[in-house]
Design an enzyme around this catalytic site. Sequence first.
Site, PDB file in Angstrom:
ATOM      1  N   ASP A 260      -6.528   7.313 -48.954  1.00 36.64           N
ATOM      2  CA  ASP A 260      -5.281   6.960 -49.619  1.00 36.64           C
ATOM      3  C   ASP A 260      -4.490   6.083 -48.666  1.00 36.64           C
ATOM      4  OD1 ASP A 260      -5.814   8.569 -51.716  1.00 36.64           O
ATOM      5  OD2 ASP A 260      -4.620  10.262 -51.003  1.00 36.64           O
TER       6      ASP A 260
ATOM      7  N   ASP B 117      -4.697  14.262 -52.299  1.00 35.38           N
ATOM      8  CA  ASP B 117      -3.621  15.238 -52.153  1.00 35.38           C
ATOM      9  C   ASP B 117      -3.231  15.913 -53.466  1.00 35.38           C
ATOM     10  OD1 ASP B 117      -2.566  12.933 -53.197  1.00 35.38           O
ATOM     11  OD2 ASP B 117      -1.281  12.486 -51.486  1.00 35.38           O
TER      12      ASP B 117
ATOM     13  N   ASP C  36      -6.878  15.047 -57.843  1.00 33.66           N
ATOM     14  CA  ASP C  36      -7.851  14.528 -56.876  1.00 33.66           C
ATOM     15  C   ASP C  36      -8.985  15.520 -56.637  1.00 33.66           C
ATOM     16  OD1 ASP C  36      -6.534  12.175 -56.465  1.00 33.66           O
ATOM     17  OD2 ASP C  36      -5.366  12.902 -54.764  1.00 33.66           O
TER      18      ASP C  36
HETATM   19  P1  ATP Z   1      -1.316   5.984 -52.429  1.00 35.28           P
HETATM   20  O1  ATP Z   1      -2.479   6.125 -53.343  1.00 35.28           O
HETATM   21  O2  ATP Z   1      -1.407   4.835 -51.523  1.00 35.28           O
HETATM   22  O3  ATP Z   1      -0.932   7.248 -51.755  1.00 35.28           O
HETATM   23  P2  ATP Z   1       0.537   6.556 -54.334  1.00 35.28           P
HETATM   24  O4  ATP Z   1      -0.450   7.452 -54.944  1.00 35.28           O
HETATM   25  O5  ATP Z   1       1.716   7.118 -53.629  1.00 35.28           O
HETATM   26  O6  ATP Z   1      -0.131   5.551 -53.377  1.00 35.28           O
HETATM   27  P3  ATP Z   1       1.863   6.179 -56.649  1.00 35.28           P
HETATM   28  O7  ATP Z   1       2.779   7.233 -56.185  1.00 35.28           O
HETATM   29  O8  ATP Z   1       0.951   6.434 -57.773  1.00 35.28           O
HETATM   30  O9  ATP Z   1       1.028   5.627 -55.460  1.00 35.28           O
HETATM   31  O10 ATP Z   1       2.754   4.919 -56.977  1.00 35.28           O
HETATM   32  C1  ATP Z   1       2.284   3.904 -57.778  1.00 35.28           C
HETATM   33  C2  ATP Z   1       3.452   3.017 -58.167  1.00 35.28           C
HETATM   34  O11 ATP Z   1       4.398   3.776 -58.889  1.00 35.28           O
HETATM   35  C3  ATP Z   1       4.203   2.450 -56.980  1.00 35.28           C
HETATM   36  O12 ATP Z   1       3.687   1.208 -56.625  1.00 35.28           O
HETATM   37  C4  ATP Z   1       5.606   2.333 -57.484  1.00 35.28           C
HETATM   38  O13 ATP Z   1       5.788   1.110 -58.142  1.00 35.28           O
HETATM   39  C5  ATP Z   1       5.714   3.423 -58.510  1.00 35.28           C
HETATM   40  N1  ATP Z   1       6.386   4.620 -57.969  1.00 35.28           N
HETATM   41  C6  ATP Z   1       6.062   5.328 -56.884  1.00 35.28           C
HETATM   42  N2  ATP Z   1       6.889   6.369 -56.705  1.00 35.28           N
HETATM   43  C7  ATP Z   1       7.772   6.333 -57.714  1.00 35.28           C
HETATM   44  C8  ATP Z   1       8.882   7.139 -58.107  1.00 35.28           C
HETATM   45  N3  ATP Z   1       9.254   8.220 -57.422  1.00 35.28           N
HETATM   46  N4  ATP Z   1       9.569   6.797 -59.206  1.00 35.28           N
HETATM   47  C9  ATP Z   1       9.201   5.729 -59.929  1.00 35.28           C
HETATM   48  N5  ATP Z   1       8.163   4.926 -59.617  1.00 35.28           N
HETATM   49  C10 ATP Z   1       7.457   5.209 -58.526  1.00 35.28           C
END
Ligand code: ATP
Length: 897
Positions: free
Chosen positions: A337, A634, A638
């Site tokens: 990730d 996490d 997953d």
């Molecule tokens: P990684 O896989 O690298 O850990 P992630 O799983 O944290 O990334 P997501 O959390 O799915 O990625 O976020 C994907 C997209 O959703 C982000 O690019 C952002 O635009 C949006 N995003 C992330 N967090 C929030 C939130 N709390 N509220 C609204 N939109 C969000």
Amino acid sequence: MDPIIRGEGKKMQWYQLTPGDCLDRLGSSAETGLTDDEARQRLARHGPNKLGDEEKISILSLAVHQFMSPLIAILLVAAIVTYLLGEWTDTGVILLVVFLNAVIGFFQEYKAEESVRALKGFVVSKARVVRGGREREIPGAGLVPGDIVLLASGGRVPADLRIIHAIELRVDESMLTGESLPAEKGAMPIAEESLIPGDQANMAFMGTAVVNGRARGVVVATGAATTLGEIAGEVREIGITKAPIQEKMERFARAIGILVLVASGVLFGIGILLGGTAKDMFMTAVAAAVATIPEGLPIVVTIALAVGVGRMARHNAIIRKLQAVETLGSTTIICSDKTGTLTKNEMTVTLLYDGRHTCEVTGGGYEPIGEILRDGLPVAAAGEEQLARLLRIGLLCNESDVYEEDGEWRVDGDPTEGALIVAALKGGLSPEAEEEAWPQTAIIPFESERGYMATIHDHGGKRFIFVKGAPERVLDMCTIDSAEREATLRIAGDFAAQGLRVLAHAWKEIPPETGKLIHDDAETGLCLAGLQGMIDPPRPEVVEAIRGCRRAGIRVVMITGDHGVTARAIAADLGIVRDDAPVLTGRELEGMSDEEFSDCVREVSVYARVAPEHKLRITRQMAASGEIVAMTGDGVNDAPALKAAHIGIAMGKGGTDVAKEASDMVLTDDNFASIFEAVREGRVVFDNLRKVTFFLIPTGVAAILSIIATMIMGMPIPYVPAQLLWINLVTNGLQDVAMAFEPGEKGVLDRPPRHPKEGLMSRLLIERTVLVGGLIAVGVVYTFTDALRNGATLENARTVAVTTMVFFQFFQAWNSRSETNSIFSLNLLSNPFLFVALIAAFFAQLAVLYVPALHVVFRTVPLTAAEWGTILAVSALVVVVVELDKWLRRRGQQEDD
Ligand code: ATP
């Protein structure tokens, strides 16, 4: 019975009460929870929230186990026979050895078992509670009735809870009810009597898993008083299974044991046919058996694994399944990730776009000090309607907090949301004033699969929806013309190309009677408020670890929910790919057939906008193309990918319980660099197993070869059984264990991963075993016959032979420390255990030679200087020959390169 748990004598029907009544009876409050003092008192009263104690290591079965090997069986028979023959000294020696062997084996196994069990302690379940008005994380065992617990998707319910508030809560109760579909849960009381747990739709039971949504509940029962505690009485253990290599080794050692038993029988028969006495031949057969059974091997394997596990724990990688240690050494791909593992997960908004202007935001971290600059000049929310709206949506469509503690600013909740709060503070908005002016009345929390979050707010008699989320997603929900859409996407692309995570913000007014937030409301007709782009700096140590992976022949693949452009920019920064590398998005992946995907799985190292089910497909495809895959994860979704991967790696800090349970390894610091360290240790463990094998097997081979050779030559055999027992159990028994502690050679990370099918005995080791086994046998027979020729007594010649064997082993121990490197290039003290073991063995041998009482036992005599000279000269040959072999092979390797 305590009224708090049991109500009025009979079991409380908590589900019939309103949340308020439950809280009253439990003396708690939904907002502030219990005070620390109260919690402490209740803990003393109710005991820890655990189901039964850890099973103790069974001393008796460990002790019995020591006598269950073929070697011990032979020795016991030998003891009886020697007793019947009147050779009481031999009987005494044999029994003493059996006893010593059992004691040593017992302690080794006890230690190994203990360290394996300690692993379980590392993965303590945690619970998020409200105590004294603050949210915090505590160990699950510390929960007491009355505690307010917060549940989120992916977590295990840590005690029996009466739900007092829930948002889209669904719980997998299959472990209690057998029902495979998740149950919907809410807070409303239920009037019916005597419901079974599966029908208590406002209760969450210990051990069940939250698959969706979030909730707040009050603990009504802990530990053995919970439903799980009552019906199960025992816990589902975290399974620490035996590693295949342990089983393989045990089987291997047992098979050799049986083979040797048969061979000894044959030896005995042939010896008698050749005219030997039954007594001599029996002793010969016993000696041969004792010399060849590699009884040390299985236990050394366990110790080596345990040592590896301990070292990995020191590098923040907690092994949950022992076999992971073995597999780590052959890992060829690590899929990681991005957020939090490769990067710090410390978000700071640096650029924003309010629909008209792009602004920079200064300052770093969560400290709300910095400015919003437009064309280099500071601007504030006051007087800038569009900027104010953008910052307000970020601030209020938000479930997190930032706060200062001990002079440091931290986020409570999601770092992405923390960054938005800090940006609003820098723009001059006051969270308290905003929350008061725009009270929140409903919420759809952020979920990666959905891609956005939405809230409803009241203001000036009107009602509004605020939305924030991934730009493509949110723009689809807005009513804007295509030119504006293109322009906004271009700006979002510019932000992303700088490695920023981008969130779009939007809003709309809705009729005041709209109460509950339904997705359809939020998903159409929004007005765009703008974008905020935030950096998440790479973890500095990760760059080095990725470089190391490349040297070690391991490919690193980034898998992220972020936008492809952001992902590629960060992957290029980290050195995972070049900045023009292909990126595959989850959606593109969905459109591909398995064949198409298998064509590009080797090329693509960055996957973006990926949902958890894509991770599973990626893992499977990689495994199908022959890779050994380590995969991080996490979230609760997953878990399938973590299970499908050869090594599933869960995040210790940010990971859910479900992900941890599905994993083989847990990272306590969520850091990619720790995976790399674990791979290194995995390789070292395997190397050490090879070293021990290369130490033990040739010496066993040599012992039996020398016995056979002297028999064929019509001479007495060069050792009595007591002497072989001595060599096998005392001198080399110290060294083989010490070898499990070898620190690992310099080049472990400069070679490609080991092929998973490759066993312990590589071709090189087999060749060298034959070489060394033959050499030692010849050496021992030579010194033995040489002594006899020079007129020594049989006892004297045997003493020479045994001492030669012991010294051969000393030197062979050093030889075994590296397969390819010269022993003169290794630090003598880098494995202090081995150093001490060798010195101890040396003095033990001197004692056998020079302490008169031991002469009787081991049939030894003191040696002359000339004999010492011959022994040392001959036994040192094994170093010369192996050094030569290593040198030739190194040269061959260089020529190949
Ligand atoms: P990684 O896989 O690298 O850990 P992630 O799983 O944290 O990334 P997501 O959390 O799915 O990625 O976020 C994907 C997209 O959703 C982000 O690019 C952002 O635009 C949006 N995003 C992330 N967090 C929030 C939130 N709390 N509220 C609204 N939109 C969000």
